[in-house]
Design a protein around this motif. Structure first.
Motif, PDB file in Angstrom:
ATOM      1  N   CYS A 128     -12.193 -15.286 -11.907  1.00 31.28           N
ATOM      2  CA  CYS A 128     -13.170 -14.568 -11.081  1.00 31.28           C
ATOM      3  C   CYS A 128     -12.666 -14.365  -9.662  1.00 31.28           C
ATOM      4  CB  CYS A 128     -14.499 -15.337 -11.070  1.00 31.28           C
ATOM      5  SG  CYS A 128     -15.324 -15.390 -12.678  1.00 31.28           S
ATOM      6  N   CYS A 129     -11.974 -15.382  -9.118  1.00 36.76           N
ATOM      7  CA  CYS A 129     -11.529 -15.298  -7.732  1.00 36.76           C
ATOM      8  C   CYS A 129     -10.272 -14.454  -7.563  1.00 36.76           C
ATOM      9  CB  CYS A 129     -11.287 -16.698  -7.168  1.00 36.76           C
ATOM     10  SG  CYS A 129     -12.785 -17.714  -7.096  1.00 36.76           S
ATOM     11  N   CYS A 130      -9.396 -14.482  -8.550  1.00 39.86           N
ATOM     12  CA  CYS A 130      -8.127 -13.773  -8.417  1.00 39.86           C
ATOM     13  C   CYS A 130      -8.018 -12.565  -9.344  1.00 39.86           C
ATOM     14  CB  CYS A 130      -6.965 -14.735  -8.689  1.00 39.86           C
ATOM     15  SG  CYS A 130      -6.957 -16.182  -7.605  1.00 39.86           S
ATOM     16  N   GLY A 131      -8.566 -12.706 -10.559  1.00 40.91           N
ATOM     17  CA  GLY A 131      -8.403 -11.622 -11.526  1.00 40.91           C
ATOM     18  C   GLY A 131      -9.194 -10.383 -11.171  1.00 40.91           C
ATOM     19  N   CYS A 132     -10.462 -10.590 -10.746  1.00 40.23           N
ATOM     20  CA  CYS A 132     -11.303  -9.416 -10.441  1.00 40.23           C
ATOM     21  C   CYS A 132     -10.764  -8.625  -9.258  1.00 40.23           C
ATOM     22  CB  CYS A 132     -12.742  -9.869 -10.194  1.00 40.23           C
ATOM     23  SG  CYS A 132     -13.539 -10.540 -11.675  1.00 40.23           S
ATOM     24  N   PRO A 133     -10.427  -9.280  -8.114  1.00 36.79           N
ATOM     25  CA  PRO A 133      -9.841  -8.478  -7.036  1.00 36.79           C
ATOM     26  C   PRO A 133      -8.534  -7.804  -7.425  1.00 36.79           C
ATOM     27  CG  PRO A 133     -10.620 -10.577  -6.198  1.00 36.79           C
ATOM     28  CD  PRO A 133     -10.686 -10.654  -7.689  1.00 36.79           C
ATOM     29  N   ALA A 134      -7.715  -8.472  -8.239  1.00 39.78           N
ATOM     30  CA  ALA A 134      -6.462  -7.855  -8.651  1.00 39.78           C
ATOM     31  C   ALA A 134      -6.701  -6.675  -9.592  1.00 39.78           C
ATOM     32  CB  ALA A 134      -5.561  -8.890  -9.322  1.00 39.78           C
ATOM     33  N   TYR A 135      -7.731  -6.822 -10.467  1.00 41.80           N
ATOM     34  CA  TYR A 135      -8.011  -5.755 -11.428  1.00 41.80           C
ATOM     35  C   TYR A 135      -8.469  -4.489 -10.714  1.00 41.80           C
ATOM     36  CZ  TYR A 135     -10.127  -3.289 -15.368  1.00 41.80           C
ATOM     37  OH  TYR A 135     -10.471  -2.344 -16.303  1.00 41.80           O
ATOM     38  N   TYR A 136      -9.360  -4.665  -9.746  1.00 37.73           N
ATOM     39  CA  TYR A 136      -9.877  -3.505  -9.033  1.00 37.73           C
ATOM     40  C   TYR A 136      -9.008  -3.113  -7.839  1.00 37.73           C
ATOM     41  CZ  TYR A 136     -14.142  -4.065 -11.761  1.00 37.73           C
ATOM     42  OH  TYR A 136     -15.040  -4.166 -12.784  1.00 37.73           O
ATOM     43  N   GLY A 137      -8.245  -4.027  -7.333  1.00 34.12           N
ATOM     44  CA  GLY A 137      -7.439  -3.708  -6.166  1.00 34.12           C
ATOM     45  C   GLY A 137      -6.133  -3.010  -6.492  1.00 34.12           C
ATOM     46  N   PHE A 138      -5.590  -3.222  -7.702  1.00 31.70           N
ATOM     47  CA  PHE A 138      -4.311  -2.593  -8.044  1.00 31.70           C
ATOM     48  C   PHE A 138      -4.411  -1.073  -8.100  1.00 31.70           C
ATOM     49  CE2 PHE A 138      -1.244  -1.056 -11.209  1.00 31.70           C
ATOM     50  CZ  PHE A 138      -0.071  -1.425 -10.603  1.00 31.70           C
ATOM     51  N   PRO A 139      -5.423  -0.482  -8.764  1.00 41.80           N
ATOM     52  CA  PRO A 139      -5.507   0.988  -8.742  1.00 41.80           C
ATOM     53  C   PRO A 139      -5.684   1.546  -7.343  1.00 41.80           C
ATOM     54  CG  PRO A 139      -6.910   0.084 -10.459  1.00 41.80           C
ATOM     55  CD  PRO A 139      -6.470  -1.057  -9.624  1.00 41.80           C
ATOM     56  N   ILE A 140      -6.462   0.869  -6.512  1.00 45.47           N
ATOM     57  CA  ILE A 140      -6.684   1.374  -5.156  1.00 45.47           C
ATOM     58  C   ILE A 140      -5.381   1.378  -4.369  1.00 45.47           C
ATOM     59  CG2 ILE A 140      -7.926   0.955  -3.017  1.00 45.47           C
ATOM     60  CD1 ILE A 140     -10.196  -0.222  -4.624  1.00 45.47           C
ATOM     61  N   SER A 141      -4.586   0.311  -4.528  1.00 47.38           N
ATOM     62  CA  SER A 141      -3.335   0.230  -3.758  1.00 47.38           C
ATOM     63  C   SER A 141      -2.323   1.271  -4.189  1.00 47.38           C
ATOM     64  CB  SER A 141      -2.740  -1.179  -3.910  1.00 47.38           C
ATOM     65  OG  SER A 141      -2.416  -1.439  -5.265  1.00 47.38           O
ATOM     66  N   THR A 142      -2.376   1.724  -5.461  1.00 50.33           N
ATOM     67  CA  THR A 142      -1.422   2.728  -5.935  1.00 50.33           C
ATOM     68  C   THR A 142      -1.916   4.161  -5.722  1.00 50.33           C
ATOM     69  OG1 THR A 142      -2.375   2.545  -8.162  1.00 50.33           O
ATOM     70  CG2 THR A 142      -0.467   1.159  -7.651  1.00 50.33           C
ATOM     71  N   GLN A 143      -3.213   4.352  -5.526  1.00 48.67           N
ATOM     72  CA  GLN A 143      -3.773   5.704  -5.404  1.00 48.67           C
ATOM     73  C   GLN A 143      -4.172   6.067  -3.976  1.00 48.67           C
ATOM     74  OE1 GLN A 143      -6.997   5.708  -8.214  1.00 48.67           O
ATOM     75  NE2 GLN A 143      -5.656   5.287  -9.962  1.00 48.67           N
ATOM     76  N   TYR A 144      -4.117   5.095  -3.052  1.00 52.24           N
ATOM     77  CA  TYR A 144      -4.466   5.381  -1.669  1.00 52.24           C
ATOM     78  C   TYR A 144      -3.598   4.517  -0.746  1.00 52.24           C
ATOM     79  CZ  TYR A 144      -7.084   5.792   2.660  1.00 52.24           C
ATOM     80  OH  TYR A 144      -7.443   6.027   3.958  1.00 52.24           O
ATOM     81  N   PRO A 145      -3.087   5.089   0.347  1.00 51.82           N
ATOM     82  CA  PRO A 145      -3.223   6.471   0.831  1.00 51.82           C
ATOM     83  C   PRO A 145      -2.165   7.394   0.235  1.00 51.82           C
ATOM     84  CG  PRO A 145      -2.113   5.144   2.470  1.00 51.82           C
ATOM     85  CD  PRO A 145      -2.441   4.222   1.339  1.00 51.82           C
ATOM     86  N   VAL A 146      -2.489   8.702   0.188  1.00 49.82           N
ATOM     87  CA  VAL A 146      -1.587   9.710  -0.369  1.00 49.82           C
ATOM     88  C   VAL A 146      -1.581  10.916   0.561  1.00 49.82           C
ATOM     89  CG1 VAL A 146      -1.828   8.983  -2.778  1.00 49.82           C
ATOM     90  CG2 VAL A 146      -3.472  10.601  -1.796  1.00 49.82           C
ATOM     91  N   GLN A 147      -0.643  11.835   0.289  1.00 49.23           N
ATOM     92  CA  GLN A 147      -0.537  13.093   1.028  1.00 49.23           C
ATOM     93  C   GLN A 147      -0.307  14.227   0.026  1.00 49.23           C
ATOM     94  OE1 GLN A 147       2.790  12.619   3.642  1.00 49.23           O
ATOM     95  NE2 GLN A 147       4.241  12.186   2.005  1.00 49.23           N
ATOM     96  N   ALA A 148      -0.666  15.441   0.407  1.00 56.92           N
ATOM     97  CA  ALA A 148      -0.590  16.597  -0.496  1.00 56.92           C
ATOM     98  C   ALA A 148       0.297  17.679   0.096  1.00 56.92           C
ATOM     99  CB  ALA A 148      -1.982  17.148  -0.765  1.00 56.92           C
ATOM    100  N   ALA A 149       1.088  18.293  -0.770  1.00 52.77           N
ATOM    101  CA  ALA A 149       1.956  19.419  -0.395  1.00 52.77           C
ATOM    102  C   ALA A 149       2.172  20.284  -1.633  1.00 52.77           C
ATOM    103  CB  ALA A 149       3.290  18.939   0.172  1.00 52.77           C
ATOM    104  N   LEU A 150       2.017  21.613  -1.492  1.00 53.33           N
ATOM    105  CA  LEU A 150       2.151  22.538  -2.627  1.00 53.33           C
ATOM    106  C   LEU A 150       3.619  22.872  -2.859  1.00 53.33           C
ATOM    107  CD1 LEU A 150      -0.823  24.969  -1.911  1.00 53.33           C
ATOM    108  CD2 LEU A 150      -0.735  23.143  -3.596  1.00 53.33           C
ATOM    109  N   PRO A 151       4.162  22.551  -4.043  1.00 54.73           N
ATOM    110  CA  PRO A 151       5.547  22.961  -4.334  1.00 54.73           C
ATOM    111  C   PRO A 151       5.615  24.458  -4.659  1.00 54.73           C
ATOM    112  CG  PRO A 151       4.621  21.828  -6.218  1.00 54.73           C
ATOM    113  CD  PRO A 151       3.571  21.775  -5.148  1.00 54.73           C
TER     114      PRO A 151
END
Length: 335
Positions: free
Chosen positions: A168-191
């Motif tokens: 509960c103390c480590c698994g839940c933050p890691a489960y929800y925190g991993f997607p956030i860390s990989t998806q934010y922050p980002v930048q956009a540019a049109l190829p």
């Protein structure tokens, strides 16, 4: 001979004349005694008294219990010095005075005292264990025929509780925190090109892209960046893509809200959910119409960005796959 001068008054002495001292009164034994009852008839004071009946005899007292004889106290040491000299005689020196034998009583034997006993120590009890062993079997007891003693194994629950706490103390933050860390922050540019798609640079396409970008900025106030572009192929397929970057608290709700916002413009039918295979990313697609032709509108939202595409001459599955390819080229992690 002249008379003596009057005495001067001392400091603080009163000017009034000092009264003469009172005459001394003689002792009472030299005065005549006075009888206060002289001349008074005291003969009527002898009044007859009524005779009272005799008191009954008292019962005899019970005999007292025999008492134990009081122990004789030990003899004390007596003074063995020389006697006091008589009055008028010369004192005798201690060396010349005869010494009397000292009389001492029998000494009572002293009993050796033992040190106080230490307080009994109570054994410490461990938590979760019994302090007393189980009762032993009575003498002569025999187990019934066919009985086999089986030791009872106590179940320990603390490892499971510890694992649950760590999860509960480590698994839940890691489960929800991993997607956030990989998806934010980002930048956009049109190829300029994506597979067989090429970005159109004509004035009409550029103006349409500018209007879409302003619309995204107006609808998503918390967006950190916006993008919009029109792509086409040599075969006549056209793809319009637009969206924005920025942190999003609920990607699933944002995907449904974006499809609802575009429903009236493109006359969309019921939307369907598409599995993206990426945790934290939600995608919705719906079939609609634009400029008299059929189109597929798909939107993909995660914790760091939103991307929407309008596809012509493609199925729902192909449109969803192409949108994932476009967003992989347009949205990149911020360095």
């Amino acid at each position: 001979m002249p008379p003596p001068l009057p005495r001067r008054r001392a400091w603080g002495e009163s000017a009034e004349p000092t009264p003469p001292p009172p005459l001394p009164v003689g002792p009472p034994e030299h005065q005549t005694p006075v009888d206060p009852w002289a001349g008074v008839d005291t003969g009527g004071w002898d009044l007859p008294s009524a005779e009272l009946p005799p008191l009954p005899p008292l019962p005899p007292l019970p005999p007292l219990p025999p008492t134990m004889p009081h122990p004789t106290p030990p003899a004390t040491r007596q003074w063995s010095g020389p006697p006091a000299p008589p009055v008028g005689s010369h004192p005798v020196s201690p060396a010349a005075a005869p010494r009397s034998p000292q009389v001492t009583g029998p000494r009572m034997p002293t009993r050796p005292t033992s040190p106080p006993a230490p307080p009994p120590t109570v054994p410490k009890q461990r938590r979760g264990r019994r302090s007393t062993p189980p009762p032993a079997a009575p003498p002569g007891w025999q187990a019934p025929k066919g009985y086999v003693p089986v030791p009872v194994r106590r179940r320990r629950r603390w490892p499971w509780l510890l694992l649950l706490t760590l999860a509960c103390c480590c698994g839940c933050p890691a489960y929800y925190g991993f997607p956030i860390s990989t998806q934010y922050p980002v930048q956009a540019a049109l190829p300029a090109e994506v597979d067989d798609l090429k970005l159109r640079q004509d004035s009409r396409s550029t103006e349409a892209a500018r209007q879409l970008e302003n619309e995204v900025r107006r609808e998503h106030l918390l967006a950190e960046g916006t993008f919009a572009g029109v792509y086409s192929t040599s075969g006549g397929k056209q793809v319009t893509v637009f969206g924005g970057t920025g942190f999003r608290f609920s990607p699933e709700s944002d995907a449904e809200a974006e499809i609802s916002r575009l429903t009236e413009r493109y006359a969309l039918e019921a939307a369907e959910s598409v599995d993206t295979g990426v945790r934290g990313r939600h995608e919705r697609c719906a079939v609609g119409r634009s400029d008299g032709g059929d189109v597929v509108v798909c939107t993909s939202v995660d914790y760091g960005s939103i991307a929407t595409g309008v596809f012509t001459r493609l199925s729902v599955a192909d449109s969803a796959a192409l949108l994932n390819t476009l967003r992989a080229q347009i949205i990149q992690p911020k360095s």
